[in-house]
Design an enzyme around this catalytic site. Structure first.
Site, PDB file in Angstrom:
ATOM      1  N   LEU A 117       0.822  -1.214   0.000  1.00 33.68           N
ATOM      2  CA  LEU A 117       0.000   0.000   0.000  1.00 33.68           C
ATOM      3  C   LEU A 117       0.856   1.264   0.000  1.00 33.68           C
ATOM      4  O   LEU A 117       1.807   1.381   0.774  1.00 33.68           O
ATOM      5  CB  LEU A 117      -0.924  -0.006   1.218  1.00 33.68           C
ATOM      6  N   GLY A 132      -1.341   6.304  -2.973  1.00 28.49           N
ATOM      7  CA  GLY A 132      -2.473   6.167  -3.885  1.00 28.49           C
ATOM      8  C   GLY A 132      -3.582   5.332  -3.256  1.00 28.49           C
ATOM      9  O   GLY A 132      -4.753   5.720  -3.262  1.00 28.49           O
ATOM     10  N   HIS A 133      -3.202   4.180  -2.678  1.00 31.61           N
ATOM     11  CA  HIS A 133      -4.218   3.341  -2.025  1.00 31.61           C
ATOM     12  C   HIS A 133      -4.837   4.058  -0.830  1.00 31.61           C
ATOM     13  O   HIS A 133      -6.038   3.965  -0.585  1.00 31.61           O
ATOM     14  CB  HIS A 133      -3.593   2.038  -1.502  1.00 31.61           C
ATOM     15  N   GLY A 171      -9.009   3.619  -8.459  1.00 33.06           N
ATOM     16  CA  GLY A 171      -8.237   4.784  -8.905  1.00 33.06           C
ATOM     17  C   GLY A 171      -8.439   5.066 -10.393  1.00 33.06           C
ATOM     18  O   GLY A 171      -8.539   4.141 -11.194  1.00 33.06           O
ATOM     19  N   ASP A 181      -5.672   3.725 -13.139  1.00 31.57           N
ATOM     20  CA  ASP A 181      -5.924   2.527 -13.955  1.00 31.57           C
ATOM     21  C   ASP A 181      -7.239   2.761 -14.686  1.00 31.57           C
ATOM     22  O   ASP A 181      -8.268   2.132 -14.372  1.00 31.57           O
ATOM     23  CB  ASP A 181      -5.996   1.293 -13.060  1.00 31.57           C
ATOM     24  N   GLN A 239      -9.112  -0.194 -16.346  1.00 32.26           N
ATOM     25  CA  GLN A 239      -9.701  -1.059 -15.316  1.00 32.26           C
ATOM     26  C   GLN A 239     -10.989  -0.443 -14.780  1.00 32.26           C
ATOM     27  O   GLN A 239     -12.026  -1.121 -14.663  1.00 32.26           O
ATOM     28  CB  GLN A 239      -8.678  -1.248 -14.184  1.00 32.26           C
ATOM     29  N   SER A 293       2.724   4.797  -7.936  1.00 36.18           N
ATOM     30  CA  SER A 293       2.479   3.412  -8.355  1.00 36.18           C
ATOM     31  C   SER A 293       3.410   2.477  -7.593  1.00 36.18           C
ATOM     32  O   SER A 293       4.543   2.859  -7.248  1.00 36.18           O
ATOM     33  CB  SER A 293       2.771   3.284  -9.856  1.00 36.18           C
ATOM     34  N   SER A 294       2.935   1.251  -7.353  1.00 32.57           N
ATOM     35  CA  SER A 294       3.804   0.253  -6.700  1.00 32.57           C
ATOM     36  C   SER A 294       5.054   0.022  -7.536  1.00 32.57           C
ATOM     37  O   SER A 294       6.106  -0.350  -7.015  1.00 32.57           O
ATOM     38  CB  SER A 294       3.085  -1.080  -6.565  1.00 32.57           C
ATOM     39  N   ARG A 295       4.935   0.201  -8.846  1.00 31.74           N
ATOM     40  CA  ARG A 295       6.060  -0.139  -9.718  1.00 31.74           C
ATOM     41  C   ARG A 295       7.123   0.961  -9.749  1.00 31.74           C
ATOM     42  O   ARG A 295       8.212   0.748 -10.274  1.00 31.74           O
ATOM     43  CB  ARG A 295       5.549  -0.476 -11.120  1.00 31.74           C
TER      44      ARG A 295
END
Ligand code: PAF
Length: 296
Positions: A30, A33-34, A144, A147, A150, A182-184
Site C-alpha cells: 500500500l 495512492g491506495h 483509482g 488505472d 480497469q 504506483s507500486s512499480r
C-alpha cells in the site's frame, strides 16, 4: 480491526457491521495512492473494508507475480490507521479452489490501451473484482482513475450485471513533479526516476493544446508522444492513445478524429524495468502537479 483469511470468516465479521460499507480492493504494497482511495471510501460510508490479494489470474505468464511485494503486516498497520475495520486477505487457494472455472469477460473494452499487451489481464481483474464484490457486499467501491481502463471496464461490468454497488473513480495521486504514484515506481533508479516524469509532461502538453482549443485527437496524441520521445526510445512506448471516456473506443486512429471534451489521453511507457501508465481526461483544470510543464 480484524484480518480475515477465509471467505466464511469474512462473511461472519461483515454480518456484524451495521450501516453502509465502503470497499477498496488492493493487491497490497500500500502506498499513498491506495491510502487516498481508502480515505475516499471511508468518507462515503459508515465502515471501511479493504481486500489485500495478489491476484494470480491478472498477471501474464513471465510477469512479476512471484516477485510482487507482499507486506501484509505493514499494510495492515496502514489500514488500521485509516479506520479500516475488516481486511480480507485470502490465499490463492481460497479464491481459486480446484475446479474454479468461471471467467468474467467484458466484451470490446480490452482491444485498446493495455489490452493487446496484456492478454487476459482484464478478464482476471473482472473475475476477481466480481468475486470480491460478492464476498464483501459493499455499498460503494472506490477504484483509482490512474488505472483508467480497469475503472471503465469495472463500471461497465457492474452496470451490465446489475451489481448493487456504486463504483467511484478517485483522482490519481501524483508526486510533486507529476509522476503518478504506483507500486512499480520502486523499480526505478535515480536516472529512470528523473526520466519517468515524461508521462506527466506528455499529458500536460496534450492538456495545454486542448485548453487552447485543439480538438483533433490525433494531434493531441502526437503532441503527447513527441514529449515522451524526449526521454524514452520509440520502442519503449507501448502506446499513446485517445479513447472515449466510457466506451474506451479509440478515437485518434479515425479519418475524422475530432473529439468532444472528456476524451481520455492514456499512455504506457517502459522506463528501465518498470512499465508505467498514466492518463488524463481532458475536461477540466490541469492537476496541480502537472502545472510546471505548461509553458503557455
Ligand atoms: O488495481 C488493483 O490493484 C487490482 O487490479 C485489483 C482491482 C485489486 C484487482 O486485483
Amino acid at each position: 480491526m480484524k484480518i480475515c483469511r477465509t471467505i466464511e470468516e469474512f462473511r461472519r465479521a461483515r454480518s456484524q457491521l451495521d450501516g453502509t460499507v465502503g470497499f477498496v480492493a488492493t493487491m497490497g504494497a500500500l502506498h499513498e495512492g491506495h491510502l487516498s482511495l481508502m480515505r475516499n471510501a471511508r468518507e462515503r460510508a459508515d465502515h471501511l473494508c479493504v481486500s489485500i490479494f495478489v491476484n494470480p489470474t491478472q498477471f501474464e505468464p513471465g510477469s512479476d507475480y512471484e516477485s510482487y511485494p507482499r507486506e501484509l503486516e505493514s499494510d495492515a498497520e496502514k489500514c488500521r490507521d485509516l479506520g479500516c475495520e475488516l481486511i480480507f486477505a485470502p490465499n490463492p487457494e481460497e479464491m481459486y479452489p480446484d475446479g474454479h472455472s468461471t471467467t468474467v469477460h467484458v466484451e470490446g473494452m480490452d482491444d485498446v490501451l493495455c489490452g493487446p499487451q496484456r492478454p487476459g489481464h482484464f478478464d482476471g481483474v473482472a473475475t476477481i473484482v466480481t468475486k470480491l464484490l460478492n464476498i464483501v457486499e459493499p455499498d460503494v467501491a472506490v477504484f483509482g482513475r490512474k488505472d483508467y481502463q480497469q475503472l471503465a471496464i469495472l463500471r461497465r461490468m457492474v452496470r451490465d450485471l446489475d451489481m448493487p454497488v456504486e463504483i467511484v473513480g478517485a483522482p490519481t495521486v501524483r508526486e510533486d513533479d507529476g509522476l503518478a504514484v504506483s507500486s512499480r515506481n520502486r523499480y526505478l533508479d535515480d536516472d529512470e526516476r528523473a526520466r519517468a516524469t515524461c508521462l506527466a509532461e506528455g499529458l500536460a502538453e496534450a492538456w495545454e493544446l486542448w485548453n487552447g482549443g485543439e480538438r483533433d485527437a490525433e494531434a493531441l496524441v502526437q503532441a503527447a508522444r513527441d514529449v515522451v520521445l524526449n526521454a524514452a526510445d520509440p520502442e519503449a512506448i507501448d502506446y499513446v492513445q485517445a479513447v472515449h471516456p466510457d466506451s474506451l473506443e479509440r478515437l485518434d486512429d479515425r479519418p475524422d478524429s475530432t473529439v468532444e471534451d472528456g476524451v481520455v489521453i492514456a499512455m504506457a511507457v517502459h522506463v528501465g524495468e518498470a512499465r508505467l501508465i498514466d492518463n488524463l481526461r481532458l475536461d477540466g483544470p490541469l492537476p496541480e502537479e502537472l502545472g510546471d510543464y505548461v509553458t503557455g
